[in-house]
Design an enzyme around this catalytic site. Sequence first.
Site, PDB file in Angstrom:
ATOM      1  N   SER A  57       7.168  -6.818 -13.083  1.00 42.12           N
ATOM      2  CA  SER A  57       7.313  -6.920 -11.520  1.00 42.12           C
ATOM      3  C   SER A  57       6.142  -6.367 -10.621  1.00 42.12           C
ATOM      4  O   SER A  57       5.336  -5.712 -11.098  1.00 42.12           O
ATOM      5  CB  SER A  57       8.790  -6.671 -11.129  1.00 42.12           C
ATOM      6  OG  SER A  57       8.668  -5.127 -10.586  1.00 42.12           O
ATOM      7  N   LEU A  59       3.272  -4.920  -8.492  1.00 43.66           N
ATOM      8  CA  LEU A  59       1.903  -4.593  -8.680  1.00 43.66           C
ATOM      9  C   LEU A  59       1.254  -5.078 -10.118  1.00 43.66           C
ATOM     10  O   LEU A  59       0.388  -5.645 -10.472  1.00 43.66           O
ATOM     11  CB  LEU A  59       1.371  -3.209  -8.431  1.00 43.66           C
ATOM     12  CG  LEU A  59      -0.054  -2.840  -8.526  1.00 43.66           C
ATOM     13  CD1 LEU A  59      -0.841  -3.762  -7.663  1.00 43.66           C
ATOM     14  CD2 LEU A  59      -0.320  -1.494  -8.172  1.00 43.66           C
ATOM     15  N   SER A 189      -0.333   7.272  -6.373  1.00 43.17           N
ATOM     16  CA  SER A 189       0.001   6.893  -5.136  1.00 43.17           C
ATOM     17  C   SER A 189      -0.512   7.787  -4.000  1.00 43.17           C
ATOM     18  O   SER A 189      -0.994   8.890  -4.106  1.00 43.17           O
ATOM     19  CB  SER A 189       1.707   7.240  -4.748  1.00 43.17           C
ATOM     20  OG  SER A 189       2.140   7.284  -3.604  1.00 43.17           O
ATOM     21  N   TYR A 202       9.314  12.307  -7.217  1.00 45.64           N
ATOM     22  CA  TYR A 202       8.198  11.152  -7.191  1.00 45.64           C
ATOM     23  C   TYR A 202       6.936  11.778  -6.731  1.00 45.64           C
ATOM     24  O   TYR A 202       5.948  11.564  -7.472  1.00 45.64           O
ATOM     25  CB  TYR A 202       8.536  10.205  -6.131  1.00 45.64           C
ATOM     26  CG  TYR A 202       7.685   8.924  -5.842  1.00 45.64           C
ATOM     27  CD1 TYR A 202       7.544   7.908  -7.100  1.00 45.64           C
ATOM     28  CD2 TYR A 202       7.000   8.860  -4.967  1.00 45.64           C
ATOM     29  CE1 TYR A 202       6.493   7.056  -7.119  1.00 45.64           C
ATOM     30  CE2 TYR A 202       6.094   7.780  -4.800  1.00 45.64           C
ATOM     31  CZ  TYR A 202       5.964   6.656  -5.974  1.00 45.64           C
ATOM     32  OH  TYR A 202       5.071   5.666  -5.935  1.00 45.64           O
ATOM     33  N   LYS A 206       3.464  12.161  -9.264  1.00 44.95           N
ATOM     34  CA  LYS A 206       2.325  11.443  -8.783  1.00 44.95           C
ATOM     35  C   LYS A 206       1.072  12.558  -8.688  1.00 44.95           C
ATOM     36  O   LYS A 206       0.004  12.263  -8.937  1.00 44.95           O
ATOM     37  CB  LYS A 206       2.492  10.716  -7.535  1.00 44.95           C
ATOM     38  CG  LYS A 206       3.354   9.404  -7.756  1.00 44.95           C
ATOM     39  CD  LYS A 206       2.761   8.477  -8.757  1.00 44.95           C
ATOM     40  CE  LYS A 206       3.547   7.202  -8.997  1.00 44.95           C
ATOM     41  NZ  LYS A 206       3.048   6.058  -9.931  1.00 44.95           N
ATOM     42  N   THR A 237       6.685  -4.251  -2.927  1.00 45.71           N
ATOM     43  CA  THR A 237       7.413  -4.581  -4.088  1.00 45.71           C
ATOM     44  C   THR A 237       8.811  -4.422  -4.125  1.00 45.71           C
ATOM     45  O   THR A 237       9.431  -3.947  -3.406  1.00 45.71           O
ATOM     46  CB  THR A 237       6.715  -3.811  -5.332  1.00 45.71           C
ATOM     47  OG1 THR A 237       7.151  -2.326  -5.064  1.00 45.71           O
ATOM     48  CG2 THR A 237       5.131  -3.944  -5.203  1.00 45.71           C
TER      49      THR A 237
HETATM   50  N1  LIG Z   1       5.199  -0.228  -3.899  1.00 42.36           N
HETATM   51  C1  LIG Z   1       4.839   0.790  -3.366  1.00 42.36           C
HETATM   52  O1  LIG Z   1       4.915   0.960  -2.132  1.00 42.36           O
HETATM   53  C2  LIG Z   1       3.807   1.641  -4.291  1.00 42.36           C
HETATM   54  C3  LIG Z   1       3.918   1.786  -5.501  1.00 42.36           C
HETATM   55  N2  LIG Z   1       3.102   2.648  -6.229  1.00 42.36           N
HETATM   56  C4  LIG Z   1       3.061   2.738  -7.622  1.00 42.36           C
HETATM   57  O2  LIG Z   1       2.934   1.362  -8.296  1.00 42.36           O
HETATM   58  C5  LIG Z   1       3.194   1.411  -9.500  1.00 42.36           C
HETATM   59  C6  LIG Z   1       4.184  -0.153  -9.625  1.00 42.36           C
HETATM   60  O3  LIG Z   1       5.286  -0.153  -8.808  1.00 42.36           O
HETATM   61  P1  LIG Z   1       5.702  -1.202  -7.858  1.00 42.36           P
HETATM   62  O4  LIG Z   1       5.108  -2.640  -8.589  1.00 42.36           O
HETATM   63  O5  LIG Z   1       5.560  -1.004  -6.718  1.00 42.36           O
HETATM   64  O6  LIG Z   1       7.327  -1.433  -8.446  1.00 42.36           O
HETATM   65  P2  LIG Z   1       8.300  -2.376  -9.069  1.00 42.36           P
HETATM   66  O7  LIG Z   1       9.699  -1.647  -9.145  1.00 42.36           O
HETATM   67  O8  LIG Z   1       8.127  -3.672  -8.572  1.00 42.36           O
HETATM   68  O9  LIG Z   1       7.496  -2.103 -10.467  1.00 42.36           O
HETATM   69  C7  LIG Z   1       7.837  -0.995 -11.345  1.00 42.36           C
HETATM   70  C8  LIG Z   1       7.504  -1.476 -12.953  1.00 42.36           C
HETATM   71  O10 LIG Z   1       7.662  -0.242 -13.609  1.00 42.36           O
HETATM   72  C9  LIG Z   1       8.410  -0.406 -14.943  1.00 42.36           C
HETATM   73  N3  LIG Z   1       9.260   0.707 -15.118  1.00 42.36           N
HETATM   74  C10 LIG Z   1      10.018   1.446 -14.502  1.00 42.36           C
HETATM   75  N4  LIG Z   1      10.713   2.242 -15.244  1.00 42.36           N
HETATM   76  C11 LIG Z   1      10.092   2.114 -16.477  1.00 42.36           C
HETATM   77  C12 LIG Z   1      10.472   2.607 -17.841  1.00 42.36           C
HETATM   78  N5  LIG Z   1      11.291   3.692 -17.735  1.00 42.36           N
HETATM   79  N6  LIG Z   1       9.727   2.149 -18.911  1.00 42.36           N
HETATM   80  C13 LIG Z   1       8.983   1.037 -18.867  1.00 42.36           C
HETATM   81  N7  LIG Z   1       8.720   0.412 -17.497  1.00 42.36           N
HETATM   82  C14 LIG Z   1       9.289   0.798 -16.481  1.00 42.36           C
HETATM   83  C15 LIG Z   1       9.479  -1.501 -14.294  1.00 42.36           C
HETATM   84  O11 LIG Z   1      10.030  -2.357 -15.525  1.00 42.36           O
HETATM   85  P3  LIG Z   1      11.464  -2.939 -15.245  1.00 42.36           P
HETATM   86  O12 LIG Z   1      11.506  -4.416 -14.837  1.00 42.36           O
HETATM   87  O13 LIG Z   1      11.773  -2.767 -16.938  1.00 42.36           O
HETATM   88  O14 LIG Z   1      12.101  -1.865 -14.536  1.00 42.36           O
HETATM   89  C16 LIG Z   1       8.687  -2.693 -13.496  1.00 42.36           C
HETATM   90  O15 LIG Z   1       7.802  -3.413 -14.074  1.00 42.36           O
HETATM   91  C17 LIG Z   1       4.154   2.499  -9.715  1.00 42.36           C
HETATM   92  O16 LIG Z   1       3.498   3.398 -10.557  1.00 42.36           O
HETATM   93  C18 LIG Z   1       4.558   2.893  -8.232  1.00 42.36           C
HETATM   94  O17 LIG Z   1       4.743   4.264  -7.997  1.00 42.36           O
HETATM   95  C19 LIG Z   1       2.149   3.576  -5.668  1.00 42.36           C
HETATM   96  C20 LIG Z   1       2.187   3.364  -4.330  1.00 42.36           C
HETATM   97  C21 LIG Z   1       2.974   2.691  -3.337  1.00 42.36           C
HETATM   98  C1  LIG Z   2      -4.970  13.819  12.978  1.00 45.72           C
HETATM   99  C2  LIG Z   2      -4.048  13.004  12.933  1.00 45.72           C
HETATM  100  C3  LIG Z   2      -3.293  12.964  11.464  1.00 45.72           C
HETATM  101  C4  LIG Z   2      -1.924  12.395  11.364  1.00 45.72           C
HETATM  102  C5  LIG Z   2      -1.376  12.659  10.170  1.00 45.72           C
HETATM  103  C6  LIG Z   2       0.306  12.518  10.691  1.00 45.72           C
HETATM  104  C7  LIG Z   2       0.928  12.554   9.409  1.00 45.72           C
HETATM  105  C8  LIG Z   2       1.616  11.199   9.109  1.00 45.72           C
HETATM  106  C9  LIG Z   2       2.317  11.375   7.847  1.00 45.72           C
HETATM  107  C10 LIG Z   2       2.088  10.154   7.232  1.00 45.72           C
HETATM  108  C11 LIG Z   2       2.653   9.878   5.984  1.00 45.72           C
HETATM  109  C12 LIG Z   2       2.244   8.771   5.228  1.00 45.72           C
HETATM  110  C13 LIG Z   2       3.083   8.685   3.955  1.00 45.72           C
HETATM  111  C14 LIG Z   2       2.617   7.704   3.020  1.00 45.72           C
HETATM  112  C15 LIG Z   2       3.693   7.351   1.854  1.00 45.72           C
HETATM  113  C16 LIG Z   2       2.841   6.437   1.053  1.00 45.72           C
HETATM  114  O1  LIG Z   2       2.264   5.421   1.241  1.00 45.72           O
HETATM  115  O2  LIG Z   2       3.720   6.211  -0.237  1.00 45.72           O
HETATM  116  C17 LIG Z   2       3.200   5.280  -1.205  1.00 45.72           C
HETATM  117  C18 LIG Z   2       4.500   5.189  -2.154  1.00 45.72           C
HETATM  118  O3  LIG Z   2       4.367   5.351  -3.230  1.00 45.72           O
HETATM  119  C19 LIG Z   2       5.597   4.558  -1.777  1.00 45.72           C
HETATM  120  O4  LIG Z   2       6.790   5.097  -2.220  1.00 45.72           O
HETATM  121  P1  LIG Z   2       8.213   5.304  -1.756  1.00 45.72           P
HETATM  122  O5  LIG Z   2       9.219   5.216  -2.920  1.00 45.72           O
HETATM  123  O6  LIG Z   2       8.020   6.378  -0.780  1.00 45.72           O
HETATM  124  O7  LIG Z   2       8.451   3.979  -0.743  1.00 45.72           O
END
Ligand SMILES: NC(=O)C1=CN([C@@H]2O[C@H](COP(=O)(O)OP(=O)(O)OC[C@H]3O[C@@H](n4cnc5c(N)ncnc54)[C@H](OP(=O)(O)O)[C@@H]3O)[C@@H](O)[C@H]2O)C=CC1
Ligand SMILES: CCCCCCCCCCCCCCCC(=O)OCC(=O)COP(=O)(O)O
Length: 320
Positions: A57, A59, A189, A202, A206, A237
């Site tokens: 799923s 990314l 992340s 989390y 990371k 996602t």
């Molecule tokens: N979405 C976001 O906002 C962000 C995402 N990321 C990172 O991107 C990456 C992909 O996540 P994203 O696509 O968003 O999320 P999804 O939940 O859509 O996808 C996560 C994927 O990881 C797999 N997975 C989870 N746990 C396990 C496990 N124990 N063993 C094998 N596979 C597993 C899932 O498989 P299954 O189908 O089996 O559950 C799925 O395919 C992650 O590392 C996430 O931290 C980083 C920043 C932001």
């Molecule tokens: C000089 C001005 C500076 C302003 C700074 C203000 C501080 C604001 C904080 C911003 C936080 C941003 C967080 C972004 C988090 C993010 O993008 O995470 C990505 C993920 O992995 C998402 O995972 P989640 O499970 O949390 O949805």
Amino acid sequence: MKGLTGSKRTVMDLTSWVILPFLFGSIGIYGLFRLLQRLRSSAYVQDAVVVITGATSGLGKECAKVFYKAGAQLVLCGRNEEGLKDLINELCRIRSGSIQFHKPHMVIFDLSDVEAVTSAAEEILHLVGKVDILINNAGISYRGNILNTKISVDRMIMDTNYFGPVALTKALLPSMIKNKRGHVVAISSVQGKISIPFRSAYSASKHATQAFFDCLRAEMVSHDIAVTVISPGYIQTNLSLNAVTEDGSKYGVMDKTTAEGRSSEEVAQIVFRAVGERRKDVLVAGLVPTLAVYLRALAPKIFFSLMAARAKKERKLKNA
Ligand SMILES: NC(=O)C1=CN([C@@H]2O[C@H](COP(=O)(O)OP(=O)(O)OC[C@H]3O[C@@H](n4cnc5c(N)ncnc54)[C@H](OP(=O)(O)O)[C@@H]3O)[C@@H](O)[C@H]2O)C=CC1
Ligand SMILES: CCCCCCCCCCCCCCCC(=O)OCC(=O)COP(=O)(O)O
């Protein structure tokens, strides 16, 4: 030109003979540079064996499509066999142009089980003989208060997001070194660079990912193995839907931040380019998260106060 004053004529001459040719020339050179970069990236990926975890799923699925279309030999990894089969069928329906497509393989395992990861690495090498590019993408997120979170939840997140990718990377590195070719990618992340409240497990996983793969990059220079860490901000996602809470149960909510994030197609393209260009560290975030990363490094006291205020506000909203 009749009637123009000397200085106006000089400005026009300067514009037509210097500024405009310089501008168009620069655009042309930049365009050519980008084209060469794209061709180089495509050549790097074409026929390469690319392993993608979490391909069922989000990314991971989009990366599978982008790398498949570039002619990579994919090994798609996940826990859900049906999901992987559906993706392979979808990929095989894509019509080929000039590029020769390779039918993808799939390997099913749970990343949080280190023994399963080691056997999966053996299966991958048995199937395709070598790995050129490993994309450690799979991951799970978390929502919760540290005080109420079971340690088993912290462990599960670390096992999935950190120990699993580390074990897979270690199991595949010797074959990369033997082949004198390899590239390891870690999808981290923004939260691998800054910690935000109620994401402890989390964010910790990371940060550990960033540290491990930074170290690996340095140690692999002598073997010519590239390491890319990609740190995206929010992506549309299922990450928040699949996130776990303090007791390990599913959070099951599509957060507004996730729903309003970048599209997974856009981020997959960024991953593809970063791999093709052998980038080392890529932050894929908007202005505010980027500033927050710099603030954490340059003025930590201000950053900590902002995070404390954020925690207070979120706690108030939860209790309201
Ligand atoms: N979405 C976001 O906002 C962000 C995402 N990321 C990172 O991107 C990456 C992909 O996540 P994203 O696509 O968003 O999320 P999804 O939940 O859509 O996808 C996560 C994927 O990881 C797999 N997975 C989870 N746990 C396990 C496990 N124990 N063993 C094998 N596979 C597993 C899932 O498989 P299954 O189908 O089996 O559950 C799925 O395919 C992650 O590392 C996430 O931290 C980083 C920043 C932001
Ligand atoms: C000089 C001005 C500076 C302003 C700074 C203000 C501080 C604001 C904080 C911003 C936080 C941003 C967080 C972004 C988090 C993010 O993008 O995470 C990505 C993920 O992995 C998402 O995972 P989640 O499970 O949390 O949805």
